[in-house]
Write a protein that holds these residues in place. Sequence first.
Motif, PDB file in Angstrom:
ATOM      1  N   LEU A 129      20.644  42.629  13.046  1.00 39.03           N
ATOM      2  CA  LEU A 129      21.128  41.278  13.328  1.00 39.03           C
ATOM      3  C   LEU A 129      19.971  40.373  13.731  1.00 39.03           C
ATOM      4  O   LEU A 129      19.880  39.218  13.283  1.00 39.03           O
ATOM      5  N   LEU A 130      19.066  40.878  14.558  1.00 33.64           N
ATOM      6  CA  LEU A 130      17.897  40.084  14.953  1.00 33.64           C
ATOM      7  C   LEU A 130      17.029  39.754  13.740  1.00 33.64           C
ATOM      8  O   LEU A 130      16.561  38.624  13.588  1.00 33.64           O
ATOM      9  N   GLU A 174      20.796  21.907   8.486  1.00 37.53           N
ATOM     10  CA  GLU A 174      22.134  21.984   9.069  1.00 37.53           C
ATOM     11  C   GLU A 174      22.858  23.242   8.601  1.00 37.53           C
ATOM     12  O   GLU A 174      23.551  23.906   9.388  1.00 37.53           O
ATOM     13  N   LEU A 175      22.711  23.582   7.329  1.00 36.83           N
ATOM     14  CA  LEU A 175      23.321  24.809   6.833  1.00 36.83           C
ATOM     15  C   LEU A 175      22.732  26.034   7.533  1.00 36.83           C
ATOM     16  O   LEU A 175      23.468  26.976   7.892  1.00 36.83           O
ATOM     17  N   ILE A 176      21.427  26.029   7.725  1.00 37.58           N
ATOM     18  CA  ILE A 176      20.786  27.151   8.418  1.00 37.58           C
ATOM     19  C   ILE A 176      21.285  27.243   9.860  1.00 37.58           C
ATOM     20  O   ILE A 176      21.564  28.331  10.377  1.00 37.58           O
ATOM     21  N   SER A 177      21.413  26.100  10.520  1.00 39.52           N
ATOM     22  CA  SER A 177      21.877  26.092  11.905  1.00 39.52           C
ATOM     23  C   SER A 177      23.302  26.626  12.012  1.00 39.52           C
ATOM     24  O   SER A 177      23.613  27.452  12.886  1.00 39.52           O
ATOM     25  N   GLN A 178      24.185  26.178  11.107  1.00 39.09           N
ATOM     26  CA  GLN A 178      25.566  26.657  11.132  1.00 39.09           C
ATOM     27  C   GLN A 178      25.628  28.153  10.809  1.00 39.09           C
ATOM     28  O   GLN A 178      26.388  28.906  11.439  1.00 39.09           O
ATOM     29  N   SER A 179      24.843  28.591   9.838  1.00 40.10           N
ATOM     30  CA  SER A 179      24.815  30.023   9.499  1.00 40.10           C
ATOM     31  C   SER A 179      24.288  30.845  10.672  1.00 40.10           C
ATOM     32  O   SER A 179      24.799  31.937  10.969  1.00 40.10           O
ATOM     33  N   GLN A 232      25.243  34.630  14.949  1.00 36.84           N
ATOM     34  CA  GLN A 232      24.945  34.892  16.350  1.00 36.84           C
ATOM     35  C   GLN A 232      26.184  35.373  17.110  1.00 36.84           C
ATOM     36  O   GLN A 232      26.085  36.155  18.060  1.00 36.84           O
ATOM     37  N   ASN A 233      27.347  34.929  16.698  1.00 38.75           N
ATOM     38  CA  ASN A 233      28.578  35.292  17.392  1.00 38.75           C
ATOM     39  C   ASN A 233      28.900  36.775  17.299  1.00 38.75           C
ATOM     40  O   ASN A 233      29.734  37.270  18.061  1.00 38.75           O
ATOM     41  N   PHE A 234      28.259  37.479  16.380  1.00 35.76           N
ATOM     42  CA  PHE A 234      28.573  38.897  16.211  1.00 35.76           C
ATOM     43  C   PHE A 234      27.864  39.788  17.218  1.00 35.76           C
ATOM     44  O   PHE A 234      28.133  40.988  17.261  1.00 35.76           O
ATOM     45  N   HIS A 235      26.957  39.240  18.008  1.00 41.63           N
ATOM     46  CA  HIS A 235      26.147  40.112  18.859  1.00 41.63           C
ATOM     47  C   HIS A 235      26.969  40.770  19.967  1.00 41.63           C
ATOM     48  O   HIS A 235      26.574  41.798  20.514  1.00 41.63           O
TER      49      HIS A 235
END
Length: 1445
Positions: free
Chosen positions: A1133-1134, A1108-1113, A1118-1121
């Motif tokens: 970023l990738l 869950e922590l990995i998914s939230q991170s 991802q929002n920065f792309h």
Amino acid sequence: MVFKRRLSRSSGNDTLTKEESISEDKMQPLTKTIKKSHAPNQVEENDTVFVRLLKTSGLILKTGQNQNQLAVDQIVFQKKLFQTLRKHPSYPKVIEEFVKGLESYIEDSESFRNCLLSCERLQDEEASMSTSYSKSLIKLLLGIDILQPAIIKTLFEKLPEFLFEKPNSDGISMPRLIISQLKWLDRIVDGQDLTMKIMQLISIAPVPLQQDFVTSLPEILGDAQHADVANELSDLLMENTTPLTVPILDVLSSLRLDTNFLSKIQRLVMGKLSSLRLDDLPVIMKFILHSATATNALEVITELRKKFDLHHFMLPSQFLASQNKLKSKGGASSSGSQESTSKDCIVLLFDVIKSAVRYDKTISEAWIKAIESIASVAEHKIFDMAMLLVIYSTSTHTKKYIERVLRSKIRLGHIEKHLLENTFCVHDMVLKDICPSILSLAQSLFHSQDPSIISFGSLLYTYAFRFFDTYCQQEVVGALVTHICSGNEAEVDAALDVLLELIILNPSAMRLNAVFVKGILDYLENISPRQIRKLFYILSTLAFSKQHETSSHIQDDLYLVVRKQLSSTIFKYKLIGIIGAITMAGIMEGDSSSTSTQGRADLSSDKYTQVTSLLQLVHTCTEQSPRASALYYDEFANLIQEGKLAPKTLEWAGQNIFNDFQDAFVVDLCVVPKGDFPFPVKALYGLEEYNTRDGIAVNLLPLLSWKFAEDSGQMTSQEPGQKLVSALCLAPYFRLLRLCVARQHNGNLEEIDGLLDCPLFLTELEPGERLESMSAKERSFMCSLIFFTLNWFREVMNAFCLQTPPEIKGKLLTRLKDIVGLQEILEKYLAVTPDYVPPLAHFDLETLNGIPHSSSASAKNRKKTKIGGIKRKADGSKVLSPDKLSKEDNTECDPELSGRSHLDKESIEMEGKKSVSLQNYHAFFRELDIEVFSILHCGLVTKVILDTDMHTEATEVMQLGPPELLFLLEDLSHKLENKLTPSSAKRIPFFKNKGSWNVGFSHLHQKSTQEVVHCVVQLLAPMCNHLENIHNYFQCSVAETHVADRQGGKTQESHIMSSCYQKLLQIFHSLFAWSGFFHTGNRNLLYSGLEVLASRLKQIERDHPLDELISQSFNYLQNFHHSIPNFKCGLYLLRLLMVLLEKSTAPAQKKLKIASMAKQFLCRVWPHGEEEKSSGFNDQLHDVLCIYLEHTDSVLKAIEEIAGIGVPELINSPKGASSSTFPSLTRDTFVIFFRVMMAKLEKTVKSLQAGTATDAQQIHEEKLLYWNMAVRDFTILINLIKVFDSRPVLHVCLKYGRLFVEAFLKQCMPLLDFSFRKHRDDVLSLLETFQLDTRLLHHLCGHSKIHQDTRLTKHVPLLKKTLELLVCRVKAMLVLNNCREAFWLGNLKNRDLQGEEILSQNSQRILTAECEDGRTIHISQSMEDDEPEASDEEEQGDESGDSSD
């Protein structure tokens, strides 16, 4: 009488059982004394046929316990008896009478026993030497064919009487004695009957006798009965009779049996492995390995290692003992005889394995392949590691193979440290016997250039020392000393690290081998300063230990070496003395504090005198050399920072340091230095407005002017008593001062805080218009002045970064801005002074390998001239007057190394006006400590300005600006790259000195990797703030960016913000890509870092699952792309998202998001700057395209989209334009797209399994459809060479075209074999399409030959061979499908890429196959000089279509 018989019987030991032999051994001494006193012989007297015929043939029967006597040779007896029976008038009835007489005689147990025991020889000594033993009467009778069946019947009728009787008083077991008569007979008349009787007997006998009877079978039965016996034994084995499992398998190993039968037994035994006892394993392992064949060895070994778990058979006490050994080697085992027996069984088990792999190459290679095929870390077992080491020591022909497998697995991270440690712990008795081979393997791994492989070799040495005996420990130390004296940089480092670890793990054992380590002192010239430091630490630890006074001879040698090197006039040797003396002082202080009952305060006067005398000696010997003094200050500072000095010593040093620094470098601000200086002196960079006369300043320019005046010939005579110092020592001395003050005052630096804001006596540094009018010497002087100023500010930042008052934080931000501004000024000077070499900032020899250069060309064009001390002083690194200049200063720099500092004049003219990157000069800047980056926490800092009455006059808001942020992020990024980069990525080229990689990171390497990671995790929150601010900046300036682009470029601010963006993503990637997160002890650091990222989206509670922590991170990053400013930031970023995905247990859900993001980057129109035109952009594009194709759900569809849509758009676009769908696809980048698509296509089809004829029909259809798509993509790609025919494109086509055809042969042709009948049209369509591709490949081969391009032609032979194989394979498929008669030949012409006929080529053969529906398949085969050149196949609708080609 008994004793005499036993004496005679003892010679015939092969016919007796173990019990008989033991009994005879016990009685042998008595028989020698009683033999002469036995009673007279008593002969059996009766007139039966049995007795009479025996007597006639030469054998006399005795009564009682007397041995039967044989008067003739055994063979003569058998021959006489046989002839007597055959010639008897009543033959064959006489045989029946003879046997009845025997049965009557053996009814008496004593008589029967005599018949089973060996006979006494009555021949003389000379005659009896032909045979060493005598057979029993029954054995002699069994050797006569006409008597054998009846005798065997009689024995088996008699044997059940004794099955349940106890052995006699002499230990002889009658059943075993009877069965022993059947062993090793020359001939068995009725083997089938004998087999049946024995198996019946086994079924009714008690278990101990059953085991004996089973193990006797190979010695009784002939080869003809092996199959029958094996079937009977296999039935017994299936009945799950555990007591008979081992004897049965032992027997089956000795029989000649069919391989299919053995495979069946193998599978049966494999299923029983978990239910067997440990002492049964050697026999079972012997059977499994013995029954393996060349065809099934790999399968057998693979299944064996999966089902065999040695831990299952070990006692719990052994695990406890193993844990104890891990904690402290040498503790006594408490598990008793059971554990001893278990260890013996394990040793015996490995002996069986050694025997198998030594004499059977198939077994050894299969075992290595089975281990090599293991894909995951978790599947590797202790037994696997032990087997690799055992096979390495046993099978010499597999050593290179094992080394190759180990290197591959080490690079992939499959073999973890705890696995190797447990291997040595559990199997120490086995591995101890192969210690030389283990050391040989470690030595081979040490020769690698890969640090991860060298690290594995280090572990082998470490564990061999820990778990083996004294002899092996001595061998380990000797091998390590050999590595240290080899001169190889990586080997020396690794060997010293191992010795350091061994000193900590087992100091007492190391002291026994100290004499070997001491020998390294003779080779100090060949090792680097960092290695010298390690060596003196090792030797000092061995020497200065109060528990072992016998090590005083090492102390004497150390003192002798240190004094000798310190007195040298050559800096190279003086350096050894400085490092050695400081290291010794630290060990002496540390040993005193550890052994003192009252701690460090009670340092003995003798020890205090020794330490201070040693430090004073170093100080005295380095006074005349600024560089040596600077090195001494740095080494002394490290000693204080490590906390190794006692308070008494620290107080002595602190008083001297404070006074000397103030006298040398600090002057009153009100007294402006006067003199003939090259530039006007001015106080600059003061942070306070001093209205009183109490202000101080750092006297920098006057100190540096001594050097300038000396070189200009204007040096005046020095006044007596005036002490000259060098600016080179300013930064090192200040570091020593502040560490000493901080240690004395628990981190409080109020005593020296005036140095934070005091100005420096400099001159106007901004060059302005005067830059062009300056002489080269003046420009060099200004460069040196700025370097010294920058290094001063860097050390000030290091000193005060942990101070908490806001005023100090504000001043630090100001100093940071000063550093950034000075660097911009320095770049201007360096751009017009290309031959300038800065003053040293790190004072060991490694620094000389980091000579800067502004481009790669300049490095190649440097002069190879030598420089003396006078030229060297032009750098400003030496400031002593001529009368104080010693010989050491003229010779301290190696001429060969110093010669590198000059650039070629032509290179200077070409590159002098180019911009200079300060990254090339990183070795000449003082290192920033990791604590400095706490400044990243500063958002807005309020600085209070006070008036003369200490009242607040004004407040000034300080903020960390983009240039300062970029400066910090670049330095932090370089630190993480050096410290956290995986070992495999840090491989150093053979001719490149490894030392240059670590120059400028000495403070960083004093901290553990975990400490560095912890510091960076603490900085994640402020770095996320900066990342979000930059994201908002680019989001808000999208419109402005378009305007800027129309105006012709980016603004300077956006360029800096873009660089900050990239560095932040690079730091995040370096942090989360750290391999140490996979270790259990570092999981909390990973959780802490992920919690920081995840909490940026929503509040996260503690103890959240990792996924869950990995998914939230992932979602947060991802929002920065959307705001990514350039292509390189997109790549980082990738990579960052991919690193997070690797740590997830369910990565499939996020893979498509990465693919979608990568595609967006490929389809986005990026601003065209210089970086997009460089080779670096091509590498970035290659990586992004690979990421897209690796993470997309359908590689074939993605390739078809790019090649079928993007490339045609590019072809139809005007020159210089790009594809509208994929703007990153241009004519310049086409080769990158083409290479990646061809490589991924080949990799994709290669991973597709061929399948079998037994697979479901739906599976066949899906795979056939998949191959149709793959061939279609290949066709699209291969035809692009008609438009893009540059050499790189053709090279890619030849290379990956051959690999694709090979994959088609191995993966697709088996599918076509069993799909041809049901899907004839689909198969023919596939072959028709692929024929066009292979024909084009053949044309490409012709094109390469015509143009004689060696880079292309080297691929032609392999490609033609592959095409040839394809022809044969298609023909085989036609034969398999009953089309052999339709195969015929024709002619085919050679053509080039444009379809033009190549007249110089010979004709070709066409192989055409007709199918039942009238369609034909044409297979062309080129011939030149009677050798096939190319081959492909074609499916055409009519024959006329082929004549044109």
